[in-house]
Design a protein around this motif. Structure first.
Motif, PDB file in Angstrom:
ATOM      1  N   THR A  68       0.823  -1.216   0.000  1.00 19.29           N
ATOM      2  CA  THR A  68       0.000   0.000   0.000  1.00 19.29           C
ATOM      3  C   THR A  68       0.854   1.261   0.000  1.00 19.29           C
ATOM      4  N   ARG A  69       2.142   1.113  -0.222  1.00 17.09           N
ATOM      5  CA  ARG A  69       3.027   2.275  -0.251  1.00 17.09           C
ATOM      6  C   ARG A  69       3.330   2.666  -1.689  1.00 17.09           C
ATOM      7  N   LEU A  70       3.159   3.932  -1.961  1.00 14.58           N
ATOM      8  CA  LEU A  70       3.511   4.482  -3.251  1.00 14.58           C
ATOM      9  C   LEU A  70       4.590   5.537  -3.044  1.00 14.58           C
ATOM     10  N   MET A  71       5.554   5.561  -3.945  1.00 15.52           N
ATOM     11  CA  MET A  71       6.574   6.602  -3.913  1.00 15.52           C
ATOM     12  C   MET A  71       6.626   7.236  -5.291  1.00 15.52           C
ATOM     13  N   MET A  72       6.525   8.550  -5.329  1.00 14.03           N
ATOM     14  CA  MET A  72       6.551   9.286  -6.579  1.00 14.03           C
ATOM     15  C   MET A  72       7.860  10.048  -6.692  1.00 14.03           C
ATOM     16  N   ILE A  73       8.441   9.979  -7.860  1.00 14.75           N
ATOM     17  CA  ILE A  73       9.591  10.811  -8.196  1.00 14.75           C
ATOM     18  C   ILE A  73       9.159  11.664  -9.375  1.00 14.75           C
ATOM     19  N   LEU A  74       9.278  12.976  -9.222  1.00 14.23           N
ATOM     20  CA  LEU A  74       8.902  13.830 -10.343  1.00 14.23           C
ATOM     21  C   LEU A  74      10.011  14.796 -10.661  1.00 14.23           C
ATOM     22  N   GLU A  75      10.051  15.143 -11.930  1.00 12.79           N
ATOM     23  CA  GLU A  75      10.992  16.147 -12.410  1.00 12.79           C
ATOM     24  C   GLU A  75      10.193  17.367 -12.817  1.00 12.79           C
ATOM     25  N   ALA A  76      10.674  18.517 -12.403  1.00 13.30           N
ATOM     26  CA  ALA A  76      10.001  19.770 -12.694  1.00 13.30           C
ATOM     27  C   ALA A  76      11.047  20.873 -12.797  1.00 13.30           C
ATOM     28  N   PRO A  77      10.701  21.965 -13.450  1.00 12.24           N
ATOM     29  CA  PRO A  77      11.625  23.098 -13.483  1.00 12.24           C
ATOM     30  C   PRO A  77      11.946  23.552 -12.053  1.00 12.24           C
ATOM     31  N   ALA A  78      13.146  24.026 -11.848  1.00 14.68           N
ATOM     32  CA  ALA A  78      13.585  24.447 -10.508  1.00 14.68           C
ATOM     33  C   ALA A  78      12.688  25.529  -9.920  1.00 14.68           C
ATOM     34  N   ASP A  79      12.088  26.344 -10.762  1.00 12.00           N
ATOM     35  CA  ASP A  79      11.259  27.440 -10.262  1.00 12.00           C
ATOM     36  C   ASP A  79       9.770  27.083 -10.158  1.00 12.00           C
ATOM     37  N   LEU A  80       9.409  25.822 -10.365  1.00 14.38           N
ATOM     38  CA  LEU A  80       8.002  25.428 -10.262  1.00 14.38           C
ATOM     39  C   LEU A  80       7.553  25.495  -8.805  1.00 14.38           C
ATOM     40  N   ASP A  81       6.453  26.165  -8.571  1.00 18.50           N
ATOM     41  CA  ASP A  81       5.831  26.205  -7.246  1.00 18.50           C
ATOM     42  C   ASP A  81       4.973  24.943  -7.148  1.00 18.50           C
ATOM     43  N   LEU A  82       5.508  23.903  -6.520  1.00 18.85           N
ATOM     44  CA  LEU A  82       4.832  22.610  -6.486  1.00 18.85           C
ATOM     45  C   LEU A  82       3.492  22.686  -5.774  1.00 18.85           C
ATOM     46  N   GLU A  83       3.411  23.454  -4.712  1.00 14.48           N
ATOM     47  CA  GLU A  83       2.141  23.589  -3.998  1.00 14.48           C
ATOM     48  C   GLU A  83       1.079  24.204  -4.912  1.00 14.48           C
ATOM     49  N   ALA A  84       1.438  25.242  -5.637  1.00 15.44           N
ATOM     50  CA  ALA A  84       0.492  25.874  -6.562  1.00 15.44           C
ATOM     51  C   ALA A  84       0.138  24.926  -7.701  1.00 15.44           C
ATOM     52  N   ALA A  85       1.114  24.168  -8.190  1.00 12.51           N
ATOM     53  CA  ALA A  85       0.853  23.212  -9.265  1.00 12.51           C
ATOM     54  C   ALA A  85      -0.132  22.139  -8.811  1.00 12.51           C
ATOM     55  N   MET A  86       0.037  21.618  -7.594  1.00 11.46           N
ATOM     56  CA  MET A  86      -0.864  20.585  -7.090  1.00 11.46           C
ATOM     57  C   MET A  86      -2.257  21.156  -6.830  1.00 11.46           C
ATOM     58  N   THR A  87      -2.330  22.396  -6.379  1.00 15.09           N
ATOM     59  CA  THR A  87      -3.630  23.050  -6.180  1.00 15.09           C
ATOM     60  C   THR A  87      -4.341  23.192  -7.519  1.00 15.09           C
ATOM     61  N   ARG A  88      -3.618  23.617  -8.526  1.00 18.39           N
ATOM     62  CA  ARG A  88      -4.191  23.745  -9.883  1.00 18.39           C
ATOM     63  C   ARG A  88      -4.609  22.385 -10.417  1.00 18.39           C
ATOM     64  N   LEU A  89      -3.761  21.383 -10.236  1.00 19.13           N
ATOM     65  CA  LEU A  89      -4.055  20.035 -10.717  1.00 19.13           C
ATOM     66  C   LEU A  89      -5.386  19.536 -10.157  1.00 19.13           C
ATOM     67  N   ALA A  90      -5.662  19.838  -8.912  1.00 18.05           N
ATOM     68  CA  ALA A  90      -6.897  19.379  -8.260  1.00 18.05           C
ATOM     69  C   ALA A  90      -8.154  19.937  -8.929  1.00 18.05           C
ATOM     70  N   THR A  91      -8.024  21.016  -9.701  1.00 16.28           N
ATOM     71  CA  THR A  91      -9.189  21.636 -10.333  1.00 16.28           C
ATOM     72  C   THR A  91      -9.442  21.108 -11.737  1.00 16.28           C
ATOM     73  N   LEU A  92      -8.552  20.297 -12.264  1.00 15.06           N
ATOM     74  CA  LEU A  92      -8.649  19.878 -13.662  1.00 15.06           C
ATOM     75  C   LEU A  92      -9.618  18.705 -13.839  1.00 15.06           C
ATOM     76  N   PRO A  93     -10.127  18.531 -15.072  1.00  9.15           N
ATOM     77  CA  PRO A  93     -11.128  17.496 -15.341  1.00  9.15           C
ATOM     78  C   PRO A  93     -10.680  16.094 -14.923  1.00  9.15           C
ATOM     79  N   ARG A  94     -11.573  15.409 -14.258  1.00  3.81           N
ATOM     80  CA  ARG A  94     -11.455  14.014 -13.815  1.00  3.81           C
ATOM     81  C   ARG A  94     -10.405  13.801 -12.728  1.00  3.81           C
ATOM     82  N   GLN A  95      -9.739  14.853 -12.287  1.00  7.07           N
ATOM     83  CA  GLN A  95      -8.675  14.686 -11.295  1.00  7.07           C
ATOM     84  C   GLN A  95      -9.197  14.094  -9.990  1.00  7.07           C
ATOM     85  N   GLN A  96     -10.322  14.592  -9.475  1.00 10.57           N
ATOM     86  CA  GLN A  96     -10.831  14.053  -8.212  1.00 10.57           C
ATOM     87  C   GLN A  96     -11.282  12.608  -8.373  1.00 10.57           C
TER      88      GLN A  96
END
Length: 84
Positions: A23-51
């Motif tokens: 039941t353990r998942l580990m994610m490794i992601l690559e993103a630009p150094a200046d990406l605001d990950l918190e803002a990106a995840m907040t935005r992601l939550a609003t996109l179609p079918r995400q929930q």
């Protein structure tokens, strides 16, 4: 789930790997150094079918249905890298 893949890219994530063990998942992601990950995840939550996707993924995680990505995925500190 093409909407999920498109959303991940839309918020600025360049690459993502998810590993499963029980039941353990580990994610490794690559993103630009200046990406605001918190803002990106907040935005992601609003996109179609995400929930819907998050609710489905809750089967594999110890998380309540309705939990967002930001609630399930928490940043970790890397403590070792062979090539540093």
């Amino acid at each position: 789930w093409p909407e999920i893949l498109a959303g991940i890219k839309e918020v600025g994530i360049l690459e993502m790997d998810i590993y499963l063990r029980g039941t353990r998942l580990m994610m490794i992601l690559e993103a630009p150094a200046d990406l605001d990950l918190e803002a990106a995840m907040t935005r992601l939550a609003t996109l179609p079918r995400q929930q819907e996707w998050e609710d489905y993924m809750s089967i594999f995680q110890v998380a309540a249905p309705g939990a967002s990505s930001a609630e399930k995925w928490q940043p970790m500190e890397r403590v070792f890298h062979l090539y540093d």
